[in-house]
Design an enzyme around this catalytic site. Structure first.
Site, short mmCIF file in Angstrom:
data_model
loop_
_atom_site.label_atom_id
_atom_site.label_comp_id
_atom_site.label_asym_id
_atom_site.label_seq_id
_atom_site.Cartn_x
_atom_site.Cartn_y
_atom_site.Cartn_z
CG MET A 152 38.14 40.50 37.69
SD MET A 152 37.91 41.74 38.97
CE MET A 152 36.74 40.92 40.03
CB ALA A 153 43.73 36.58 36.38
CD GLN A 177 38.53 36.04 29.99
OE1 GLN A 177 39.49 36.19 30.73
NE2 GLN A 177 37.72 37.03 29.66
CB CYS A 189 43.92 40.49 29.80
SG CYS A 189 45.07 40.53 31.17
CE LYS A 232 35.94 42.47 30.19
NZ LYS A 232 37.04 42.07 31.03
CG ASN A 291 33.64 45.42 32.55
OD1 ASN A 291 34.80 45.41 32.14
ND2 ASN A 291 33.35 45.25 33.81
CG ASP A 307 35.55 52.82 36.33
OD1 ASP A 307 36.29 51.89 36.69
OD2 ASP A 307 35.96 53.86 35.79
N GLY A 364 33.17 43.91 38.06
CA GLY A 364 34.42 43.28 38.44
C GLY A 364 34.81 43.67 39.85
NE ARG A 365 38.50 47.62 38.73
CZ ARG A 365 38.87 48.77 38.21
NH1 ARG A 365 40.01 49.30 38.55
NH2 ARG A 365 38.09 49.39 37.34
C1 LIG Z 1 42.86 41.64 39.32
C2 LIG Z 1 42.13 41.71 38.01
C3 LIG Z 1 42.19 40.64 37.14
C4 LIG Z 1 41.50 40.67 35.94
N1 LIG Z 1 41.56 39.59 35.12
C5 LIG Z 1 40.82 39.56 33.99
C6 LIG Z 1 40.76 38.41 33.18
O1 LIG Z 1 41.41 37.40 33.44
N2 LIG Z 1 39.97 38.44 32.09
C7 LIG Z 1 39.23 39.55 31.76
O2 LIG Z 1 38.50 39.52 30.77
N3 LIG Z 1 39.28 40.66 32.49
C8 LIG Z 1 40.05 40.69 33.60
N4 LIG Z 1 40.06 41.81 34.38
C9 LIG Z 1 39.29 43.00 33.95
C10 LIG Z 1 37.89 42.98 34.54
O3 LIG Z 1 37.17 41.88 34.06
C11 LIG Z 1 37.11 44.24 34.17
O4 LIG Z 1 37.02 44.33 32.78
C12 LIG Z 1 37.78 45.50 34.69
O5 LIG Z 1 38.25 45.34 36.00
C13 LIG Z 1 36.81 46.69 34.65
O6 LIG Z 1 35.62 46.39 35.34
P1 LIG Z 1 35.38 46.88 36.86
O7 LIG Z 1 35.57 48.37 36.89
O8 LIG Z 1 33.97 46.47 37.16
O9 LIG Z 1 36.40 46.19 37.71
C14 LIG Z 1 40.76 41.81 35.58
C15 LIG Z 1 40.71 42.90 36.45
C16 LIG Z 1 41.38 42.86 37.66
C17 LIG Z 1 41.30 44.06 38.57
#
Ligand SMILES: Cc1cc2nc3c(=O)[nH]c(=O)nc-3n(C[C@H](O)[C@H](O)[C@H](O)COP(=O)(O)O)c2cc1C
Length: 312
Positions: free
Chosen positions: A1-2, A54, A84, A123, A184, A186, A208-209
């Site tokens: 996550m960026a 990535q 993204c 991804k 992936n 939620d 992720g989150r």
């Molecule tokens: C702040 C933020 C930055 C993210 N940056 C990227 C990224 O750079 N590359 C990527 O593949 N996904 C990115 N994502 C998406 C997450 O990898 C993930 O796919 C998405 O949040 C859903 O998963 P989660 O519900 O577990 O958070 C980002 C998500 C968030 C919230």
């Protein structure tokens, strides 16, 4: 996550049981590689294997070059971002915007896979929008191109982060291809991880989150999968010790000025749901030095520990 999965956070998640962690995305635009941001993103010193980076971009030649550049800087796995939804990324037809152009997807994957000797993973989202859920078609292109594993975020590009992630598309993808599939979206609890694995047949889940401010979620999931039982919630003393170590690593990595600022969002995540968390966050965001930040974190958790003793 960026903006989140910098080296200190990746190292912490791994120490807490994450099987694989991936860097923040690195642009394929070579003009940016000299920037401070990229310099930090390609700094893997002290990171355990496999170091996964990535890359994001839309031009096959530039993406191949970016893959080679990162392998030259220690990457042992290259992940390609086609997930993204950010405007900044999609406006240059990168990230999930690429899902609209399957021929270009194929050219990018072929170029990157043949550019490096390390495994290349991809991804994606489930598609461009709910009318164009072409995740399955893209998955087949990925398998054909020699992609080694595919992560699927159960939302379309148009969904951004709205609504609930759906994992039916991940299930169809898993049934149709033979490379490992990672589900992936939620996944916030051990039960949810197990339910998604069962529903989709996926080989792994990606978090992720839910790891923000709760990096121990990885050990919670592993423990639950191994035993069917829950680990106890970490006590305030343990959270304080994990957070304090995390802060020291952020200051060391970014330097004090930037480290204190980057730390604010992490501190806010750790304090979410804790008693008096709101007042704590308001005050801590005003503090400018590492010393003051560390002290205030310590005071906050000391107070929680006292409350815990009183309640016992
Ligand atoms: C702040 C933020 C930055 C993210 N940056 C990227 C990224 O750079 N590359 C990527 O593949 N996904 C990115 N994502 C998406 C997450 O990898 C993930 O796919 C998405 O949040 C859903 O998963 P989660 O519900 O577990 O958070 C980002 C998500 C968030 C919230």
């Amino acid at each position: 996550m960026a903006g989140v999965t910098d080296r200190p956070f990746r190292q912490l998640c791994r120490a807490q049981g994450a099987g694989l962690v991936v860097s923040e995305m690195v642009s394929s635009n070579a003009l940016l590689w000299g920037s401070e941001k990229t310099r930090r993103r390609i700094d893997h010193s002290g990171e355990g294997a496999p170091i996964a980076v990535q890359i994001a971009g839309a031009d096959p030649v530039m993406m191949a070059e970016a893959a080679r550049f990162n392998v030259g800087h220690g990457a042992q796995l290259i992940d390609i971002n086609m997930g993204c939804p950010a405007k900044k990324v999609c406006n240059v037809m990168a990230g999930s915007a690429l899902l609209q152009d399957e021929a270009l997807v194929g050219r990018i994957l072929d170029a990157v896979v043949s550019a490096v000797d390390v495994p290349v993973t991809l991804k994606i989202r489930t598609g461009w929008d709910t009318e164009h859920k072409n995740g399955l078609a893209v998955a087949k292109i990925a398998e054909q191109a020699g992609i080694q594993a595919l992560s699927v975020h159960g939302r379309t590009r148009a969904c951004a982060y709205r609504g609930a992630a759906e994992h039916d598309t991940v299930r169809s993808i898993k049934a149709a291809i033979s490379i490992p599939v990672i589900a992936n979206g939620d996944i916030t609890t051990p039960e949810k991880a197990v339910a998604v694995l069962q529903h989709t047949g996926a080989d792994a889940v990606m978090i992720g989150r839910a790891a923000q401010g709760r990096p121990w979620i990885f050990r919670e999931i592993s423990h639950f999968m191994a035993t069917g039982e829950h680990l106890p919630e970490p006590a305030p003393a343990e959270i304080c010790s994990i957070l304090t170590a995390h802060l020291h690593n952020l200051y060391a990595f970014y330097g004090e000025y930037t480290g204190v600022r980057v730390a604010r969002k992490h501190i806010a995540w750790y304090s979410k749901g804790q008693r008096s968390g709101n007042a704590f966050r308001q005050h801590i965001n005003q503090l400018e030095s590492a010393e003051a930040q560390l002290q205030y974190v310590q005071d906050f958790f000391n107070h929680l520990m006292e409350l815990e003793v009183l309640a016992a």
